[in-house]
Design a protein around this motif. Structure first.
Motif, PDB file in Angstrom:
ATOM      1  N   THR A   1      30.184 -31.238   6.300  1.00 29.78           N
ATOM      2  CA  THR A   1      29.692 -31.878   5.193  1.00 29.78           C
ATOM      3  C   THR A   1      28.404 -31.706   4.997  1.00 29.78           C
ATOM      4  OG1 THR A   1      29.274 -33.562   6.658  1.00 29.78           O
ATOM      5  CG2 THR A   1      31.403 -33.798   5.730  1.00 29.78           C
ATOM      6  N   MET A   2      27.533 -31.343   5.887  1.00 35.02           N
ATOM      7  CA  MET A   2      25.952 -31.014   5.767  1.00 35.02           C
ATOM      8  C   MET A   2      25.729 -29.669   4.756  1.00 35.02           C
ATOM      9  SD  MET A   2      22.784 -31.126   8.276  1.00 35.02           S
ATOM     10  CE  MET A   2      23.176 -32.508   8.810  1.00 35.02           C
ATOM     11  N   ALA A   3      26.615 -28.816   5.239  1.00 33.16           N
ATOM     12  CA  ALA A   3      26.524 -27.567   4.481  1.00 33.16           C
ATOM     13  C   ALA A   3      27.088 -27.450   3.049  1.00 33.16           C
ATOM     14  CB  ALA A   3      27.280 -26.427   5.291  1.00 33.16           C
ATOM     15  N   ILE A   4      28.252 -28.187   2.794  1.00 29.37           N
ATOM     16  CA  ILE A   4      28.832 -28.630   1.524  1.00 29.37           C
ATOM     17  C   ILE A   4      27.885 -29.310   0.597  1.00 29.37           C
ATOM     18  CG2 ILE A   4      30.545 -29.824   0.197  1.00 29.37           C
ATOM     19  CD1 ILE A   4      32.456 -29.103   2.880  1.00 29.37           C
ATOM     20  N   MET A   5      27.385 -30.481   1.172  1.00 25.48           N
ATOM     21  CA  MET A   5      26.418 -31.223   0.304  1.00 25.48           C
ATOM     22  C   MET A   5      25.064 -30.463  -0.038  1.00 25.48           C
ATOM     23  SD  MET A   5      28.156 -33.578  -0.797  1.00 25.48           S
ATOM     24  CE  MET A   5      26.758 -34.345  -1.906  1.00 25.48           C
ATOM     25  N   SER A   6      24.658 -29.636   0.968  1.00 25.82           N
ATOM     26  CA  SER A   6      23.484 -28.844   0.687  1.00 25.82           C
ATOM     27  C   SER A   6      23.694 -27.681  -0.577  1.00 25.82           C
ATOM     28  CB  SER A   6      23.305 -28.116   1.835  1.00 25.82           C
ATOM     29  OG  SER A   6      21.989 -27.340   1.570  1.00 25.82           O
TER      30      SER A   6
ATOM     31  N   VAL B   1      40.730 -30.104  -0.132  1.00 29.99           N
ATOM     32  CA  VAL B   1      40.134 -30.202  -1.441  1.00 29.99           C
ATOM     33  C   VAL B   1      39.771 -31.624  -1.463  1.00 29.99           C
ATOM     34  CG1 VAL B   1      40.336 -30.293  -3.974  1.00 29.99           C
ATOM     35  CG2 VAL B   1      40.949 -28.377  -2.398  1.00 29.99           C
ATOM     36  N   ILE B   2      40.713 -32.587  -1.534  1.00 34.54           N
ATOM     37  CA  ILE B   2      40.358 -33.947  -1.798  1.00 34.54           C
ATOM     38  C   ILE B   2      39.298 -34.750  -1.109  1.00 34.54           C
ATOM     39  CG2 ILE B   2      41.541 -36.283  -1.941  1.00 34.54           C
ATOM     40  CD1 ILE B   2      42.782 -34.162  -4.118  1.00 34.54           C
ATOM     41  N   PRO B   3      39.264 -34.440   0.237  1.00 38.42           N
ATOM     42  CA  PRO B   3      37.995 -35.211   0.885  1.00 38.42           C
ATOM     43  C   PRO B   3      36.756 -34.819   0.328  1.00 38.42           C
ATOM     44  CG  PRO B   3      39.681 -34.746   2.308  1.00 38.42           C
ATOM     45  CD  PRO B   3      40.202 -33.962   1.217  1.00 38.42           C
TER      46      PRO B   3
ATOM     47  N   LEU C   1      31.460 -36.799  -4.727  1.00 41.72           N
ATOM     48  CA  LEU C   1      30.931 -38.021  -5.710  1.00 41.72           C
ATOM     49  C   LEU C   1      30.734 -39.240  -5.056  1.00 41.72           C
ATOM     50  CD1 LEU C   1      34.375 -37.318  -7.660  1.00 41.72           C
ATOM     51  CD2 LEU C   1      31.942 -36.959  -8.474  1.00 41.72           C
ATOM     52  N   ASN C   2      30.982 -39.568  -3.823  1.00 43.66           N
ATOM     53  CA  ASN C   2      30.291 -40.502  -3.177  1.00 43.66           C
ATOM     54  C   ASN C   2      28.772 -40.445  -3.086  1.00 43.66           C
ATOM     55  OD1 ASN C   2      30.557 -43.168  -1.587  1.00 43.66           O
ATOM     56  ND2 ASN C   2      29.745 -41.752  -0.003  1.00 43.66           N
ATOM     57  N   GLU C   3      28.270 -39.305  -2.694  1.00 40.03           N
ATOM     58  CA  GLU C   3      26.955 -38.985  -2.546  1.00 40.03           C
ATOM     59  C   GLU C   3      26.134 -38.826  -4.033  1.00 40.03           C
ATOM     60  OE1 GLU C   3      24.224 -36.564   0.403  1.00 40.03           O
ATOM     61  OE2 GLU C   3      26.121 -37.037   0.862  1.00 40.03           O
ATOM     62  N   CYS C   4      26.926 -37.824  -4.586  1.00 40.61           N
ATOM     63  CA  CYS C   4      26.513 -37.361  -6.027  1.00 40.61           C
ATOM     64  C   CYS C   4      27.365 -37.788  -7.231  1.00 40.61           C
ATOM     65  CB  CYS C   4      26.100 -36.018  -6.253  1.00 40.61           C
ATOM     66  SG  CYS C   4      25.150 -35.439  -4.812  1.00 40.61           S
ATOM     67  N   PRO C   5      27.520 -39.186  -7.665  1.00 35.48           N
ATOM     68  CA  PRO C   5      28.563 -39.595  -8.604  1.00 35.48           C
ATOM     69  C   PRO C   5      28.634 -38.805  -9.928  1.00 35.48           C
ATOM     70  CG  PRO C   5      27.013 -41.487  -8.163  1.00 35.48           C
ATOM     71  CD  PRO C   5      26.689 -40.260  -7.211  1.00 35.48           C
TER      72      PRO C   5
END
Length: 273
Positions: free
Chosen positions: A37-42, A78-80, A86-90
């Protein structure tokens, strides 16, 4: 030339950038890079901060000879990710890269705003009806066959004329179902030889005959690095050259791995107008 994404009108008369987020282990350039998740959000935050209007999330590699994955596996990939982004960057505008109507439906339900389909509905007969019911923008790409067979399906009477005919049929079917926001993608690298990819880029402006926004997906493609005897990792400069050409010939969206450089292409080519 606008499309409606969650009630927000996006003006494509000024070209926009779609940042690629492959959450697959085997994509040709960035497969396996985004495993946590960290790499994805970054990566998402980097792309949006650098100027990406859309983030294109894909869980099924469409490179030639890619392994098939089940619908359930694609959904689990994909879904998660969509929900997490969107939870972090809506405010993120997410496109889902899928040819499966079930994945498209669940992705839009989870907050995605657009569907990017490599098959233009040919690989799932429910896709166009699903898009019509969802009432979201739809990117339809030109391809023959599927990722496992497309390399053998490169015989055309007239490449660009055949592509335009393909789109005319797909557009008519989509319009008959009430789909409003359509974008076409000529499909560089899909059921096309190296020479045909260059012919397509050379005649790219002819696609404007459809009167629809055009997406150019040239980022780090083999038509660049095979010509230069290099690799996808070394294909950024070539990508910039081709993105510039596509913009000059009428591209409205650049689908890219490297957002900063693509935005520079747009900024500089816009000065010519």
């Amino acid at each position: 030339m606008t499309i409606n994404c969650k009630g927000k009108l996006i003006d494509l008369s000024t070209p926009k950038i779609m940042g690629i987020l492959n959450v697959t282990p085997d994509s040709f350039y960035d497969g396996g890079n985004y495993k946590n998740t960290m790499a994805i959000m970054s990566q998402v935050k980097t792309m949006t901060s650098q100027g990406a209007t859309f983030i294109d999330v894909g869980g099924y590699s469409s490179r030639p000879d890619a392994d098939d994955v089940s619908v359930d596996e694609e959904l689990q990939r994909v879904i998660p990710i969509i929900e997490m982004i969107l939870n972090e960057c809506p405010d993120t505008l997410i496109s889902v890269d899928t040819f499966r109507s079930q994945v498209a439906q669940q992705a839009i339900k989870s907050g995605a705003c657009m569907v990017n389909d490599i098959s233009a509905g040919h690989l799932d007969e429910e896709m166009l009806k699903t898009i019509a019911n969802l009432n979201v923008p739809y990117i339809m790409m030109h391809m023959r066959g599927n990722p496992k067979t497309m390399k053998s399906l490169t015989n055309y009477d007239d490449l660009v004329a055949d592509i335009l005919f393909y789109f005319s049929e797909r557009i008519a079917k989509a319009r008959a179902l009430g789909i409003v926001d359509l974008i076409i993608d000529p499909g560089f690298g899909f059921a096309k030889t190296l020479e045909q990819n260059y012919e397509l880029l050379n005649k790219f402006e002819l696609l404007r005959m459809t009167d629809l926004p055009i997406l150019a997906g040239l980022s780090r493609k083999s038509m660049i690095y095979k010509t230069l005897n290099s690799s996808s990792e070394e294909a950024l400069n070539g990508t910039t050259v081709f993105n510039t050409i596509a913009l000059q010939k009428g591209a409205n969206i650049l689908r890219v791995h490297d957002v900063k450089e693509a935005l520079e292409c747009i900024t500089l080519t816009q000065q010519l107008h």
